[in-house]
Design a protein around this motif. Structure first.
Motif, PDB file in Angstrom:
ATOM      1  N   GLU A  51      12.967 -15.973   6.867  1.00  0.00           N
ATOM      2  CA  GLU A  51      14.363 -15.938   6.810  1.00  0.00           C
ATOM      3  C   GLU A  51      15.288 -17.082   6.589  1.00  0.00           C
ATOM      4  OE1 GLU A  51      15.846 -13.066  10.159  1.00  0.00           O
ATOM      5  OE2 GLU A  51      14.092 -13.944  10.787  1.00  0.00           O
ATOM      6  N   SER A  52      14.489 -18.386   6.539  1.00  0.00           N
ATOM      7  CA  SER A  52      15.148 -19.659   6.570  1.00  0.00           C
ATOM      8  C   SER A  52      14.967 -19.980   5.127  1.00  0.00           C
ATOM      9  CB  SER A  52      14.875 -20.689   7.446  1.00  0.00           C
ATOM     10  OG  SER A  52      13.352 -20.919   7.246  1.00  0.00           O
ATOM     11  N   TYR A  53      13.917 -19.593   4.382  1.00  0.00           N
ATOM     12  CA  TYR A  53      13.727 -19.739   3.057  1.00  0.00           C
ATOM     13  C   TYR A  53      14.905 -19.426   2.179  1.00  0.00           C
ATOM     14  CZ  TYR A  53      10.490 -21.589  -0.362  1.00  0.00           C
ATOM     15  OH  TYR A  53       9.965 -22.259  -1.613  1.00  0.00           O
ATOM     16  N   GLY A  54      15.589 -20.560   1.260  1.00  0.00           N
ATOM     17  CA  GLY A  54      16.517 -20.293   0.501  1.00  0.00           C
ATOM     18  C   GLY A  54      17.653 -20.845   0.903  1.00  0.00           C
ATOM     19  N   VAL A  58      21.491 -17.450   1.553  1.00  0.00           N
ATOM     20  CA  VAL A  58      20.421 -16.331   1.088  1.00  0.00           C
ATOM     21  C   VAL A  58      19.752 -15.774   2.217  1.00  0.00           C
ATOM     22  CG1 VAL A  58      18.294 -16.179   0.008  1.00  0.00           C
ATOM     23  CG2 VAL A  58      19.795 -17.567  -0.933  1.00  0.00           C
ATOM     24  N   GLN A  59      20.077 -16.175   3.428  1.00  0.00           N
ATOM     25  CA  GLN A  59      19.226 -15.833   4.633  1.00  0.00           C
ATOM     26  C   GLN A  59      19.768 -14.342   4.972  1.00  0.00           C
ATOM     27  OE1 GLN A  59      21.403 -15.959   7.730  1.00  0.00           O
ATOM     28  NE2 GLN A  59      19.946 -14.205   8.374  1.00  0.00           N
ATOM     29  N   PRO A  60      20.960 -13.725   4.965  1.00  0.00           N
ATOM     30  CA  PRO A  60      21.522 -12.505   4.822  1.00  0.00           C
ATOM     31  C   PRO A  60      20.600 -11.429   4.200  1.00  0.00           C
ATOM     32  CG  PRO A  60      23.345 -13.975   5.067  1.00  0.00           C
ATOM     33  CD  PRO A  60      22.328 -14.728   4.596  1.00  0.00           C
ATOM     34  N   SER A 109      22.957 -17.344  12.910  1.00  0.00           N
ATOM     35  CA  SER A 109      22.469 -16.440  11.988  1.00  0.00           C
ATOM     36  C   SER A 109      21.431 -15.437  12.680  1.00  0.00           C
ATOM     37  CB  SER A 109      21.588 -17.174  11.126  1.00  0.00           C
ATOM     38  OG  SER A 109      20.376 -17.783  11.326  1.00  0.00           O
ATOM     39  N   GLY A 110      20.988 -15.621  13.950  1.00  0.00           N
ATOM     40  CA  GLY A 110      20.267 -14.772  14.513  1.00  0.00           C
ATOM     41  C   GLY A 110      18.769 -14.689  14.247  1.00  0.00           C
ATOM     42  N   VAL A 111      18.336 -16.107  13.486  1.00  0.00           N
ATOM     43  CA  VAL A 111      16.972 -16.249  12.758  1.00  0.00           C
ATOM     44  C   VAL A 111      16.420 -17.237  14.181  1.00  0.00           C
ATOM     45  CG1 VAL A 111      15.405 -17.438  11.514  1.00  0.00           C
ATOM     46  CG2 VAL A 111      17.566 -16.537  10.619  1.00  0.00           C
ATOM     47  N   ARG A 112      15.139 -16.401  14.594  1.00  0.00           N
ATOM     48  CA  ARG A 112      14.556 -16.955  15.736  1.00  0.00           C
ATOM     49  C   ARG A 112      13.746 -18.206  15.411  1.00  0.00           C
ATOM     50  NH1 ARG A 112      10.560 -12.517  17.757  1.00  0.00           N
ATOM     51  NH2 ARG A 112       9.783 -14.234  19.271  1.00  0.00           N
ATOM     52  N   MET A 113      13.952 -19.389  16.185  1.00  0.00           N
ATOM     53  CA  MET A 113      13.629 -20.522  15.952  1.00  0.00           C
ATOM     54  C   MET A 113      13.250 -21.407  17.254  1.00  0.00           C
ATOM     55  SD  MET A 113      15.781 -22.335  12.802  1.00  0.00           S
ATOM     56  CE  MET A 113      15.520 -21.924  11.112  1.00  0.00           C
ATOM     57  N   ASP A 114      12.065 -21.709  17.411  1.00  0.00           N
ATOM     58  CA  ASP A 114      11.420 -22.556  18.590  1.00  0.00           C
ATOM     59  C   ASP A 114      11.201 -24.058  18.229  1.00  0.00           C
ATOM     60  OD1 ASP A 114      11.917 -20.040  19.890  1.00  0.00           O
ATOM     61  OD2 ASP A 114       9.578 -19.323  19.489  1.00  0.00           O
TER      62      ASP A 114
END
Length: 370
Positions: A51-54, A58-60, A109-114
């Protein structure tokens, strides 16, 4: 009557996905210059959905495409096109600020990142270099069955009535009162709308059609397949440098490695350069202490970007019958379902579906370069 309602130049993932979305609504022809669709960029992808690529704009499109790829609708097969991988972005001590900025870009964004400390990183990547002290893990990153996805789109489009012309380069395109008169290979066809899904050749297609080129630039990206000791763990995540200077992932007991190169070049059948392969291996040696036993395979593909590195999805400002569907960089496969639905909605005036609820199509409008 025109021969077709829509002619799509380019049979890679962009052209195939858009054709599949619109073929039930109109008469469609996919035109491909090569012996087989997807020979260039699509067939040389490193095959992941991250999801983070771009970047955050671009992520949506990537996020919206995820559920479709995981559970494709009827007509696209019964298997998911995704398989679990996970991704890990690494940073040295002097790169900590870059890692913080990376996380901040996706904070809402709601992208899960740890965030992982050194001990957690060692558990993910054995033999990790001592100077790598921090990382961010994205558990939702997946591998993509690129070949399966591309073939599913082509098969769906054909069943819906789309034609596919191979070994058929676009020779000329003349705008008429009814649309376009095209010379494709040795044949002449007419169409109401002309779609430019030509990837690295997008500006060349615009030039042939008498439409203002938008500065779509192809860049060479190199990948090598290595046999290593130890062999990469099956569950090794896609591993990237926070500066964008390398990535690697396991593939069938081997390792796919790229120096994340972006060398501008003319559109064509690109090939890897020795210096880029050497650079990839050198950077890999600075990340882990694995031994490289053999370079088994190498290839390069072209990723094509608009000047702002966002996709081009919409009608040309200077020719209303010419539709841009290009500039999809290295994220064209992971965004294909949502991008195709957005393209179809704009091209045919359809109501955008629920998949596009969080996608701002204006970001990708070619008119931004008018």
């Amino acid at each position: 009557m025109a021969d077709y309602d829509v002619v799509i130049i380019g049979g890679g993932i962009a052209g195939a996905s858009l054709a599949a979305e619109i073929a039930h609504h109109c008469r469609v022809l996919i035109v491909e210059a090569e012996d087989r669709p997807g020979y260039h960029a699509t067939g040389r992808s490193a095959a992941f959905w991250a999801e983070s690529y771009g970047g955050p704009k671009v992520q949506p499109l990537t996020t919206a495409s995820g559920p479709w790829l995981a559970s494709p609708p009827p007509g696209f097969g019964e298997k998911s096109f995704l398989s679990r991988r996970g991704s890990l972005t690494l940073a040295r001590a002097d790169e900590a600020h870059l890692l913080e900025a990376f996380v901040a870009d996706f904070a809402h964004s709601g992208v899960r990142m740890d965030s992982l400390d050194r001990a957690a990183l060692e558990a993910q990547v054995p033999g990790l270099a001592a100077d790598i002290v921090a990382g961010v893990f994205e558990p939702d990153c997946q591998d993509i069955d690129v070949g399966g996805l591309h073939q599913a789109y082509l098969a769906f489009a054909r069943r819906a009535g789309a034609g596919v012309a191979l070994r058929a380069p676009l020779v000329s395109a003349r705008a008429t009162s009814q649309g376009w008169s095209l010379v494709i290979g040795e044949n002449t066809v007419t169409t109401r709308r002309l779609v430019n899904a030509a990837g690295a050749w997008a500006d060349a297609v615009a030039h042939i059609a008498g439409v203002q080129p938008l500065g779509v630039q192809p860049y060479r990206r190199t990948v090598v397949q290595l046999r290593t000791s130890p062999a990469p763990p099956v569950d090794l995540p896609l591993t990237l440098g926070v500066k964008g200077d390398y990535y690697f992932k396991p593939e069938a007991g081997r390792l796919w490695l790229s120096p994340h190169d972006e060398t501008p070049e003319s559109a064509g059948d690109t090939a890897p350069e020795e210096i880029d392969m050497a650079l990839a291996i050198a950077r890999f040696g600075e990340v882990v202490d694995w031994q490289i036993e053999a370079v088994e395979h190498r290839w390069a593909g072209q990723r094509s970007f608009a000047p702002d590195r966002l996709p081009l999805i919409g009608f040309a400002h200077d020719q209303p019958g010419f539709f841009w569907f290009a500039g999809q960089g290295g994220f064209g496969i992971q965004t294909a379902p949502a991008a195709a639905k957005l393209g179809a909605a704009i091209l045919l005036g359809l109501t955008p579906g629920a998949m596009l609820r969080a996608v701002d199509g204006q970001l990708y409008d070619p008119a931004r370069f008018a």
